[in-house]
Design an enzyme around this catalytic site. Structure first.
Site, PDB file in Angstrom:
ATOM      1  CE1 TYR A 143       2.242   3.813   0.888  1.00 49.97           C
ATOM      2  CE2 TYR A 143       2.462   2.718   2.993  1.00 49.97           C
ATOM      3  CZ  TYR A 143       2.647   2.727   1.628  1.00 49.97           C
ATOM      4  OH  TYR A 143       3.225   1.650   1.015  1.00 49.97           O
ATOM      5  CE  LYS A 192      13.987   6.187  -9.336  1.00 48.82           C
ATOM      6  NZ  LYS A 192      14.851   5.101  -9.838  1.00 48.82           N
ATOM      7  CG  ASP A 224      16.201   2.134  -8.766  1.00 50.24           C
ATOM      8  OD1 ASP A 224      16.830   2.806  -7.921  1.00 50.24           O
ATOM      9  OD2 ASP A 224      16.198   2.425  -9.988  1.00 50.24           O
ATOM     10  CG  ASP A 248       4.538  -0.898   3.188  1.00 48.02           C
ATOM     11  OD1 ASP A 248       4.629  -1.885   3.940  1.00 48.02           O
ATOM     12  OD2 ASP A 248       3.534  -0.675   2.474  1.00 48.02           O
ATOM     13  CG  ASP A 252       6.450  -6.761   3.111  1.00 55.08           C
ATOM     14  OD1 ASP A 252       6.390  -6.227   4.232  1.00 55.08           O
ATOM     15  OD2 ASP A 252       5.449  -7.236   2.527  1.00 55.08           O
TER      16      ASP A 252
HETATM   17  C1  IPM Z   1       2.722  -2.551   7.144  1.00 53.30           C
HETATM   18  C2  IPM Z   1       1.486  -2.823   6.362  1.00 53.30           C
HETATM   19  C3  IPM Z   1       0.606  -1.580   6.382  1.00 53.30           C
HETATM   20  C4  IPM Z   1       1.423  -0.440   5.815  1.00 53.30           C
HETATM   21  C5  IPM Z   1      -0.734  -1.723   5.640  1.00 53.30           C
HETATM   22  C6  IPM Z   1      -1.551  -2.872   6.168  1.00 53.30           C
HETATM   23  C7  IPM Z   1      -1.516  -0.446   5.660  1.00 53.30           C
HETATM   24  O1  IPM Z   1       1.813  -3.200   5.071  1.00 53.30           O
HETATM   25  O2  IPM Z   1       2.628  -2.258   8.349  1.00 53.30           O
HETATM   26  O3  IPM Z   1       3.805  -2.649   6.573  1.00 53.30           O
HETATM   27  O4  IPM Z   1       1.514  -0.296   4.612  1.00 53.30           O
HETATM   28  O5  IPM Z   1       2.006   0.295   6.606  1.00 53.30           O
HETATM   29 MG    MG Z   2       3.857  -3.533   4.735  1.00 49.47          MG
END
Ligand code: IPM
Ligand code: MG
Length: 356
Positions: A143, A192, A224, A248, A252
């Protein structure tokens, strides 16, 4: 009496409405636990682009640096989709993390008892006390690496770079091991390493740091496999430490196991007192301004701020307990189930305050 200076980055979409609920809860906690809070707002993301042309104005960085901590809502939305990559709202978010040196992102995935049935994962797989702490490296890796466009075989192509220095891996590994020492003393390092050289360096370094923590059990998992294990047997995890991009994605996934992405809080830490606290979900422009967003992830982020930046442990615990209690009866639409009372964003904030 302690007074804390907090900078608010409300951001875009549902950002302003969820932050408003969170500060209402923080004010209530301040009253109860005898401290005061003063707020200052600053622009980040799409709203900053609209007002100043850039997603992270210099004034925002200065205000954040001058405060005890920062509360962030969310940034982004379709309105800014045609901005060049380096001027998108998300670039502002990455920029503030970088500018404040927030290299450690703590994303706890905890199941609140009454929410078990809201999880898409079966009851017996979640168990009664799923409690995973994902430690995501936040200011390095792909990133933040170099990227660009070029031509390959006469075709337009694009590239991004994943790179980690030993020092970057060491400091995030230490955060993970230190946390594990206060928890169940288990760390899973996710990489990985069967493919990526940066992952091989990551793994070697984590193994070296682990020598300073003989009481902690360390294991390694490919990303994975980890994605699969999180839904197969989430209880096997205590602390997960991983790179920016893997963290990231996995956070989620872990949020859904806990019922809803609207529930997960996060803390971004720099090693000093200053931290930035934000829900892990996005700006949800489709439901903005309708008073239906779930403010609990932001409210729980405030609890993390009280714990990690402001040394107000009792207030943090009181907010978490209040949230758990309110969930026994009330739900925002994202976590609504039959038999509960459906409430809006503002009502949810009021209920947590009343419970406090
Ligand atoms: C998070 C979000 C951010 C990231 C995006 C919005 C840039 O997905 O905080 O997880 O990838 O860090
Ligand atoms: Mg995110």
């Amino acid at each position: 009496m302690n007074n804390y200076k907090i900078t608010l980055l409300k951001g875009d979409g549902i950002g302003p409405e969820i932050v408003d609920q969170a500060i209402k809860v923080l004010d209530k906690a301040a009253e109860k636990f005898n401290f005061t809070v003063t707020y200052d707002e600053a622009l980040l993301g799409g709203c900053a682009i609209d007002a100043t042309g850039v997603p992270l104005p210099a004034e925002t960085v200065a205000k954040c640096k001058a405060s005890d901590s920062v509360i962030l809502g969310a940034v982004g939305g379709p309105k800014w989709d045609d901005q060049p990559g380096s001027n998108r709202p998300e670039a502002g978010l990455l920029g503030i993390r970088g500018a404040l040196g927030l290299f450690a992102n703590l994303r706890p995935s905890v199941i609140f008892g009454p929410l078990k049935s809201a999880s898409p994962i079966k009851d017996d797989i979640i168990g009664d006390n799923m409690d995973i702490m994902i430690v995501r490296e936040l200011t390095g890796g792909i990133y933040f690496g170099e990227r660009g466009r070029k031509e390959v075989d006469g075709q337009p192509a694009a590239w991004d770079t994943e790179q980690y220095t030993v020092a970057e891996v060491e400091r995030i590994a230490r955060v993970a091991f230190d946390l594990a020492m206060k928890r169940d003393k288990r760390v899973t390092s996710v990489d990985k390493a069967n493919v990526l050289e940066s992952s091989r360096l990551w793994r070697e370094t984590v193994i070296r740091v682990a020598k300073d923590y003989p009481e902690v059990t360390l294991n390694h998992m490919y990303v994975d496999n980890c994605a699969m294990q999180l839904v197969r047997n989430p209880k096997q995890f205590d602390v997960i430490v991983t790179s920016n991009i893997f963290g990231d994605i996995l956070s989620d996934e872990a949020s859904m196991i806990a019922g809803s992405i609207g529930m997960l809080a996060s803390a971004s830490l720099s090693g000093g007192k200053l931290g930035l606290y934000e829900p892990i979900h996005g700006s949800a422009p489709d439901i903005a301004g309708q008073n239906i967003a779930n403010p609990l992830a932001t409210i729980l982020s405030v609890a993390m701020m009280l714990r990690y930046s402001l040394d107000q442990q009792a207030a943090a615990e009181a907010i978490e307990a209040a949230v758990a209690k309110v969930l026994e009866q009330y739900r925002t639409p994202d976590i609504y189930e039959d038999g509960f009372t459906k409430v809006g964003c503002k009502e949810m904030g009021d209920l947590v305050c009343a419970q406090l």
